[in-house]
Write a protein that holds these residues in place. Sequence first.
Motif, PDB file in Angstrom:
ATOM      1  N   LEU A  20      15.323  36.455  53.568  1.00  0.00           N
ATOM      2  CA  LEU A  20      16.325  37.222  52.837  1.00  0.00           C
ATOM      3  C   LEU A  20      16.945  36.371  51.735  1.00  0.00           C
ATOM      4  O   LEU A  20      17.206  36.837  50.624  1.00  0.00           O
ATOM      5  CB  LEU A  20      17.403  37.714  53.799  1.00  0.00           C
ATOM      6  CG  LEU A  20      18.545  38.474  53.160  1.00  0.00           C
ATOM      7  CD1 LEU A  20      18.045  39.768  52.574  1.00  0.00           C
ATOM      8  CD2 LEU A  20      19.637  38.761  54.161  1.00  0.00           C
ATOM      9  N   ASN A  21      17.158  35.088  52.058  1.00  0.00           N
ATOM     10  CA  ASN A  21      17.814  34.199  51.107  1.00  0.00           C
ATOM     11  C   ASN A  21      16.982  34.020  49.849  1.00  0.00           C
ATOM     12  O   ASN A  21      17.517  33.875  48.750  1.00  0.00           O
ATOM     13  CB  ASN A  21      18.049  32.840  51.774  1.00  0.00           C
ATOM     14  CG  ASN A  21      19.396  32.282  51.403  1.00  0.00           C
ATOM     15  OD1 ASN A  21      19.862  32.509  50.292  1.00  0.00           O
ATOM     16  ND2 ASN A  21      20.013  31.573  52.312  1.00  0.00           N
ATOM     17  N   ILE A  22      15.658  34.041  49.999  1.00  0.00           N
ATOM     18  CA  ILE A  22      14.812  33.925  48.820  1.00  0.00           C
ATOM     19  C   ILE A  22      15.057  35.105  47.891  1.00  0.00           C
ATOM     20  O   ILE A  22      15.193  34.960  46.682  1.00  0.00           O
ATOM     21  CB  ILE A  22      13.336  33.834  49.242  1.00  0.00           C
ATOM     22  CG1 ILE A  22      13.081  32.447  49.782  1.00  0.00           C
ATOM     23  CG2 ILE A  22      12.411  34.156  48.085  1.00  0.00           C
ATOM     24  CD1 ILE A  22      11.691  32.223  50.233  1.00  0.00           C
ATOM     25  N   LEU A  23      15.172  36.283  48.489  1.00  0.00           N
ATOM     26  CA  LEU A  23      15.367  37.479  47.682  1.00  0.00           C
ATOM     27  C   LEU A  23      16.791  37.549  47.132  1.00  0.00           C
ATOM     28  O   LEU A  23      16.994  37.783  45.944  1.00  0.00           O
ATOM     29  CB  LEU A  23      15.072  38.715  48.548  1.00  0.00           C
ATOM     30  CG  LEU A  23      15.056  40.041  47.826  1.00  0.00           C
ATOM     31  CD1 LEU A  23      13.963  40.052  46.803  1.00  0.00           C
ATOM     32  CD2 LEU A  23      14.851  41.170  48.814  1.00  0.00           C
ATOM     33  N   THR A  24      17.781  37.349  48.006  1.00  0.00           N
ATOM     34  CA  THR A  24      19.169  37.548  47.595  1.00  0.00           C
ATOM     35  C   THR A  24      19.772  36.293  46.980  1.00  0.00           C
ATOM     36  O   THR A  24      20.446  36.355  45.968  1.00  0.00           O
ATOM     37  CB  THR A  24      20.001  37.998  48.808  1.00  0.00           C
ATOM     38  OG1 THR A  24      19.376  39.125  49.389  1.00  0.00           O
ATOM     39  CG2 THR A  24      21.394  38.365  48.404  1.00  0.00           C
ATOM     40  N   GLY A  25      19.511  35.154  47.612  1.00  0.00           N
ATOM     41  CA  GLY A  25      20.135  33.927  47.142  1.00  0.00           C
ATOM     42  C   GLY A  25      19.435  33.328  45.938  1.00  0.00           C
ATOM     43  O   GLY A  25      20.079  32.776  45.061  1.00  0.00           O
ATOM     44  N   TYR A  26      18.115  33.412  45.887  1.00  0.00           N
ATOM     45  CA  TYR A  26      17.396  32.792  44.773  1.00  0.00           C
ATOM     46  C   TYR A  26      17.098  33.778  43.655  1.00  0.00           C
ATOM     47  O   TYR A  26      17.229  33.447  42.495  1.00  0.00           O
ATOM     48  CB  TYR A  26      16.102  32.144  45.261  1.00  0.00           C
ATOM     49  CG  TYR A  26      16.361  30.838  45.975  1.00  0.00           C
ATOM     50  CD1 TYR A  26      16.551  29.666  45.262  1.00  0.00           C
ATOM     51  CD2 TYR A  26      16.465  30.796  47.351  1.00  0.00           C
ATOM     52  CE1 TYR A  26      16.821  28.477  45.905  1.00  0.00           C
ATOM     53  CE2 TYR A  26      16.731  29.614  48.009  1.00  0.00           C
ATOM     54  CZ  TYR A  26      16.905  28.455  47.283  1.00  0.00           C
ATOM     55  OH  TYR A  26      17.190  27.288  47.920  1.00  0.00           O
ATOM     56  N   ALA A  27      16.661  35.007  44.017  1.00  0.00           N
ATOM     57  CA  ALA A  27      16.298  35.946  42.958  1.00  0.00           C
ATOM     58  C   ALA A  27      17.403  36.944  42.658  1.00  0.00           C
ATOM     59  O   ALA A  27      17.288  37.745  41.741  1.00  0.00           O
ATOM     60  CB  ALA A  27      15.018  36.686  43.320  1.00  0.00           C
ATOM     61  N   GLY A  28      18.493  36.910  43.458  1.00  0.00           N
ATOM     62  CA  GLY A  28      19.652  37.725  43.131  1.00  0.00           C
ATOM     63  C   GLY A  28      19.516  39.213  43.394  1.00  0.00           C
ATOM     64  O   GLY A  28      20.273  40.000  42.854  1.00  0.00           O
ATOM     65  N   GLN A  29      18.545  39.605  44.220  1.00  0.00           N
ATOM     66  CA  GLN A  29      18.391  41.039  44.512  1.00  0.00           C
ATOM     67  C   GLN A  29      18.933  41.310  45.909  1.00  0.00           C
ATOM     68  O   GLN A  29      18.315  40.945  46.899  1.00  0.00           O
ATOM     69  CB  GLN A  29      16.921  41.459  44.441  1.00  0.00           C
ATOM     70  CG  GLN A  29      16.183  40.963  43.213  1.00  0.00           C
ATOM     71  CD  GLN A  29      16.725  41.582  41.956  1.00  0.00           C
ATOM     72  OE1 GLN A  29      16.867  42.784  41.856  1.00  0.00           O
ATOM     73  NE2 GLN A  29      17.039  40.749  40.986  1.00  0.00           N
ATOM     74  N   LEU A  30      20.084  41.955  45.988  1.00  0.00           N
ATOM     75  CA  LEU A  30      20.722  42.203  47.278  1.00  0.00           C
ATOM     76  C   LEU A  30      19.905  43.206  48.086  1.00  0.00           C
ATOM     77  O   LEU A  30      19.550  44.263  47.588  1.00  0.00           O
ATOM     78  CB  LEU A  30      22.138  42.734  47.053  1.00  0.00           C
ATOM     79  CG  LEU A  30      22.993  42.986  48.278  1.00  0.00           C
ATOM     80  CD1 LEU A  30      23.083  41.741  49.113  1.00  0.00           C
ATOM     81  CD2 LEU A  30      24.369  43.447  47.865  1.00  0.00           C
ATOM     82  N   SER A  31      19.588  42.829  49.328  1.00  0.00           N
ATOM     83  CA  SER A  31      18.796  43.737  50.156  1.00  0.00           C
ATOM     84  C   SER A  31      19.483  43.960  51.488  1.00  0.00           C
ATOM     85  O   SER A  31      19.971  43.025  52.112  1.00  0.00           O
ATOM     86  CB  SER A  31      17.407  43.157  50.397  1.00  0.00           C
ATOM     87  OG  SER A  31      16.795  43.800  51.486  1.00  0.00           O
TER      88      SER A  31
END
Lengths: 358, 317
Positions: free
Chosen positions: A66-77
């Motif tokens: 999740l952190n890759i998506l939300t924390g690194y790429a900024g897409q909240l899921s």
Amino acid sequence: MLYRTAGQFKTSYTADQALFPIRQDAYLLGIILIFAWVVFPLTASEFTFQTLLIPILIYSLAAMGLNILTGYAGQLSLGTAAFMGVGAYACYKMVTIMPWMNPVVAILLSGVFSAGVGVAFGIPSLRIKGFYLAIATLAAQFFLVWLFEKWAWLYNYNASGAIQVPNLKMFGVYIAGPQADSMIQYFVVLGIVTLLTLLCINLTRGNLGRTWKATRDMDIAAELIGINLMKSKLTAFMVSSYVVGVAGALFVFMWRGAAEPNLFDIPLSFRILFIAIIGGLGSIMGNYLGAILIVGLPVMLNTLPQTLGIPISSAMVEHLNIMIIGSLIIFFLIIEPHGLARLWALIREKLIIWPFPY
Amino acid sequence: MLNDIFVAPFVDMFAAPDFLMQVLWEGLVSGILYALIALGFVLIYRSSRIFNFAQGIMVVFAALTLVGLHAMGVPAWICILLTLGVMFVLAVVIERVVLRPLVGQPDIILFMATIGITLFLIGLGEIIFGGENKVMITEELGIPTGSVLLEPFGGLLILEQKDITAVIVAALLVVGLLIFLNKTRMGRAIRALGDDHQAALSVGISLQTIWVLVWFIAGIIALVTGIAWGARAGVSFALEVIAYKALPVLMLGGLESITGAIIGGLMIGMLEKLFEIYWGQPLLGGNTETWFAFVLALIVLLFRPQGLFGERIIERV
């Protein structure tokens, strides 16, 4: 004192950009790895394996995805649990259709399916942003859980509607199912988690990770400097869902032993989001710190009243637990909104210059 | 197959128009309730850019407080006043303890904080009131419980009086809210704060007061929603799931728009019922209501990323 960096000179950019620019970090990690690979397995009890060690590892893997998506790429899921579900069901179908398959290979391959589903649900992110996207990922959450319930093929037409992990052998040893030994399962989980962590650290340090961070910080500006937003966002969804899918397969095969569709419901998504945020968005280590807190805390709260001899009903403990976790989330957000990883970074900086204030 | 999807449902609709109207009415009533919850979200989002996930649990908490107080022997109308008092205290505490230290943090942090509030209130509610299902004190509040029978097209249409009451009360609440926001000083202050925090502060609008006020209004809306939904399905923590239903309503209508929340709520309420009855149950095995609203909103969002009535998203580099 222990973190004194004097004398560690860097003479090239490569050395400065290395994985461990400071030698003590490498030592610290080495000590942690020795604990994880040698000391814990030798000393831990069955209870510790099942309630602490294995779940902490699995939850931190899911949070890392999740952190890759939300924390690194900024897409909240908000749909993490559903992608875990995809991984778990894919793994279940693979080992039942092809029983000869090596279970570890099956677990690693099951991530591929959730990566595919993740990319499909990531396509709206090209147009939708922020909270709108977060709610859009809820569409995946609710739709997939409904599908797990209604599509009988997924659970092999069981009367119960749940999936049951069969006994699986690798090199003559049971590694999944009711007959498997906790210590062996722990080693399988630890191996996969270590491998994927290494992969994620290097991905986020590399070219791909930098395009993700640029997308997160300001996507229009990223587009202007020539980053292909579609590629950046979709790869983030892909890698993230892959990791989450593997975590889901481990979750069911190495820990729960069985799963019903509602196991992958929204509370699980939120729990993983808590881990990622309390641990620290945009940090790999934070996921572990967050998972230790979120998984360890309820265990501690459950055993605390008994050891102190306070007579309290288990339902009351359950409710108090929810309350305490809720308030701790708020507490941690207030003292350090950037998470435990940031807290550690601050401590480390202080240690490096100690005993001087600057 | 194509016949089942494109022809048969419509034939069914025309064959039994009274049943169609019944379905639409049911959808309308649940749509009103979705819209009410979405309204609470929109108010808080407009004035503070906080995505308030706790709105659903506030509904449950308000309803539980009301029922719990009545069970202690307090007369119904005093219960309402006391519950409003509780919601006010809750608003003050949330602002003081949670929001004030977090002013200016990124949106996602505030969102997480409201999830923290949600968990806290779930635990607190269970400890104080217990987890079992309770009956809403419908009659004591003077809500009629009979039903109205209509006979359109020679069929039969049953309208429950408490549903009609809910619709009327919701309409009054919305009108009142619109007047409050557009015509009063406080309402203007709320809108000013939503437009630009710093500009609003510089002309002397107090952030703290307005936030307490907005959370209190959201609490009032929660109480009304709790009474209306509780009268239909009883009061329990299962009510919380309707909070999730309000999210696609927000997407569809736009996060900032009160009109959007209402129209989105009604649309989703009716369309999901229609889809469930005419497509979901015969073709997909039922229970499609859990995801239909989200998928619908997602499709609409692909064409209008800010929702139907949301503010146009303008990005500057």
